[in-house]
Write an enzyme that holds these catalytic residues in place. Structure first.
Site, PDB file in Angstrom:
ATOM      1  N   ASN A 267       0.804  -1.234   0.000  1.00 24.45           N
ATOM      2  CA  ASN A 267       0.000   0.000   0.000  1.00 24.45           C
ATOM      3  C   ASN A 267       0.834   1.280   0.000  1.00 24.45           C
ATOM      4  OD1 ASN A 267      -2.637  -1.240   0.010  1.00 24.45           O
ATOM      5  ND2 ASN A 267      -2.174  -1.892   2.093  1.00 24.45           N
TER       6      ASN A 267
ATOM      7  N   ALA B  53       2.465  -3.042   6.552  1.00 24.02           N
ATOM      8  CA  ALA B  53       1.721  -3.878   7.503  1.00 24.02           C
ATOM      9  C   ALA B  53       2.395  -5.230   7.738  1.00 24.02           C
ATOM     10  CB  ALA B  53       0.292  -4.068   7.007  1.00 24.02           C
TER      11      ALA B  53
ATOM     12  N   HIS C 287       4.174  -6.155  11.036  1.00 23.13           N
ATOM     13  CA  HIS C 287       3.476  -6.636  12.236  1.00 23.13           C
ATOM     14  C   HIS C 287       2.993  -8.075  12.107  1.00 23.13           C
ATOM     15  CE1 HIS C 287       3.663  -2.361  12.737  1.00 23.13           C
ATOM     16  NE2 HIS C 287       2.833  -2.152  11.732  1.00 23.13           N
TER      17      HIS C 287
ATOM     18  N   HIS D 176       9.716   3.499   9.244  1.00 21.93           N
ATOM     19  CA  HIS D 176       8.288   3.780   9.109  1.00 21.93           C
ATOM     20  C   HIS D 176       8.083   5.281   8.965  1.00 21.93           C
ATOM     21  CE1 HIS D 176       7.387  -0.304  10.125  1.00 21.93           C
ATOM     22  NE2 HIS D 176       8.243  -0.205  11.115  1.00 21.93           N
ATOM     23  N   LEU D 177       7.117   5.638   8.146  1.00 23.69           N
ATOM     24  CA  LEU D 177       6.771   7.056   7.987  1.00 23.69           C
ATOM     25  C   LEU D 177       6.143   7.600   9.263  1.00 23.69           C
ATOM     26  CD1 LEU D 177       5.176   6.471   4.529  1.00 23.69           C
ATOM     27  CD2 LEU D 177       7.045   8.084   4.871  1.00 23.69           C
ATOM     28  N   SER D 178       5.183   6.840   9.784  1.00 22.53           N
ATOM     29  CA  SER D 178       4.438   7.289  10.965  1.00 22.53           C
ATOM     30  C   SER D 178       5.125   6.797  12.235  1.00 22.53           C
ATOM     31  CB  SER D 178       3.003   6.742  10.903  1.00 22.53           C
ATOM     32  OG  SER D 178       3.010   5.329  10.931  1.00 22.53           O
TER      33      SER D 178
ATOM     34  N   ARG E   9       0.183   4.916  17.572  1.00 20.36           N
ATOM     35  CA  ARG E   9      -0.979   4.393  16.853  1.00 20.36           C
ATOM     36  C   ARG E   9      -1.535   3.142  17.556  1.00 20.36           C
ATOM     37  NH1 ARG E   9       0.307   4.248  10.639  1.00 20.36           N
ATOM     38  NH2 ARG E   9      -1.983   4.103  10.621  1.00 20.36           N
TER      39      ARG E   9
HETATM   40  O1  CA2 Z   1       4.265   4.261   8.994  1.00 23.99           O
HETATM   41  C1  CA2 Z   1       4.620   3.436   8.156  1.00 23.99           C
HETATM   42  O2  CA2 Z   1       5.477   3.656   7.312  1.00 23.99           O
HETATM   43  C2  CA2 Z   1       3.917   2.071   8.099  1.00 23.99           C
HETATM   44  O3  CA2 Z   1       4.882   1.096   7.749  1.00 23.99           O
HETATM   45  C3  CA2 Z   1       2.866   2.191   7.023  1.00 23.99           C
HETATM   46  C4  CA2 Z   1       1.992   0.963   6.895  1.00 23.99           C
HETATM   47  C5  CA2 Z   1       1.416   0.565   8.278  1.00 23.99           C
HETATM   48  O4  CA2 Z   1       0.692  -0.643   8.145  1.00 23.99           O
HETATM   49  C6  CA2 Z   1       2.512   0.411   9.293  1.00 23.99           C
HETATM   50  O5  CA2 Z   1       1.908   0.106  10.540  1.00 23.99           O
HETATM   51  C7  CA2 Z   1       3.299   1.689   9.440  1.00 23.99           C
HETATM   52  C8  CA2 Z   1       0.816   1.225   5.965  1.00 23.99           C
HETATM   53  C9  CA2 Z   1       1.235   1.691   4.621  1.00 23.99           C
HETATM   54  C10 CA2 Z   1       0.006   2.097   3.883  1.00 23.99           C
HETATM   55  O6  CA2 Z   1       0.281   3.310   3.233  1.00 23.99           O
HETATM   56  C11 CA2 Z   1      -0.779   4.016   2.797  1.00 23.99           C
HETATM   57  C12 CA2 Z   1      -0.487   5.241   2.251  1.00 23.99           C
HETATM   58  C13 CA2 Z   1      -1.501   6.035   1.819  1.00 23.99           C
HETATM   59  C14 CA2 Z   1      -2.825   5.597   1.898  1.00 23.99           C
HETATM   60  C15 CA2 Z   1      -3.096   4.370   2.449  1.00 23.99           C
HETATM   61  C16 CA2 Z   1      -2.072   3.570   2.881  1.00 23.99           C
END
Ligand code: CA2
Length: 154
Positions: free
Chosen positions: A12, A78, A81, A101-103, A108
């Site tokens: 994603n 994802a 995890h 990770h970006l976030s 969270r």
């Molecule tokens: O914070 C991050 O980089 C994550 O790896 C992003 C994953 C998430 O499942 C991890 O817990 C943290 C999700 C990536 C999905 O990216 C999207 C971007 C835009 C719209 C929807 C999803």
């Protein structure tokens, strides 16, 4: 010739900048790729930047890194995890790994607080958006140059 750093992105992350900008920011993955490559270039390093929604493809790329890369920067999305397969591949790769990770996953949901990637990683960067990719390149540059990375433990 120094081998490239593999910068691998999981499921994603191709949607970056297109959906949910309140969580992941307005930058697209192409923007992040440009800033990553640019930072690497200033440090005399090359980057092989890839994204896949497929767990198996990520495992194949991590296996490829054993011969083809000097290090791995991984935002497994994802799969961070959930994936024992990615952990096993990272342990077999015998290359330095930085988890990214970006976030800030710790601000969270609780299910994002556990990572299968972390035990294989030298360090983890999270919460700085696209800037984190540049920080990871800087840290990997020190690791591959064999400069000591100051750490409290590990
Ligand atoms: O914070 C991050 O980089 C994550 O790896 C992003 C994953 C998430 O499942 C991890 O817990 C943290 C999700 C990536 C999905 O990216 C999207 C971007 C835009 C719209 C929807 C999803």
């Amino acid at each position: 010739m120094v081998k490239p750093i593999f910068v691998l992105n999981g499921p994603n992350l191709n949607l970056l900048g297109v959906r949910e900008p309140s969580i992941y920011g307005a930058e697209t993955l192409a923007d992040v790729r440009r800033r990553t490559e640019s930072r690497a270039r200033t440090l005399g390093l090359g980057v092989d930047f890839r994204q896949s929604n497929s767990e198996g493809e990520l495992v194949n790329w991590i296996q490829e890194a054993r011969e083809g890369a000097c290090g791995i920067i991984l935002n497994a999305g994802a799969y961070t995890h959930t994936s024992v397969a990615i952990l096993d591949a990272l342990n077999a790769a015998e290359r330095p790994v930085i988890e990214l990770h970006l976030s800030n996953v710790f601000r969270r949901e609780a299910f994002r607080h556990h990572s299968y990637v972390s035990p294989a990683a030298q360090g983890v960067i999270c919460g700085f958006g696209g800037k984190g990719y540049e920080l990871a390149i800087e840290a990997m540059a020190d690791i591959v140059a064999d400069k000591p990375v100051k750490a409290a433990k590990g």
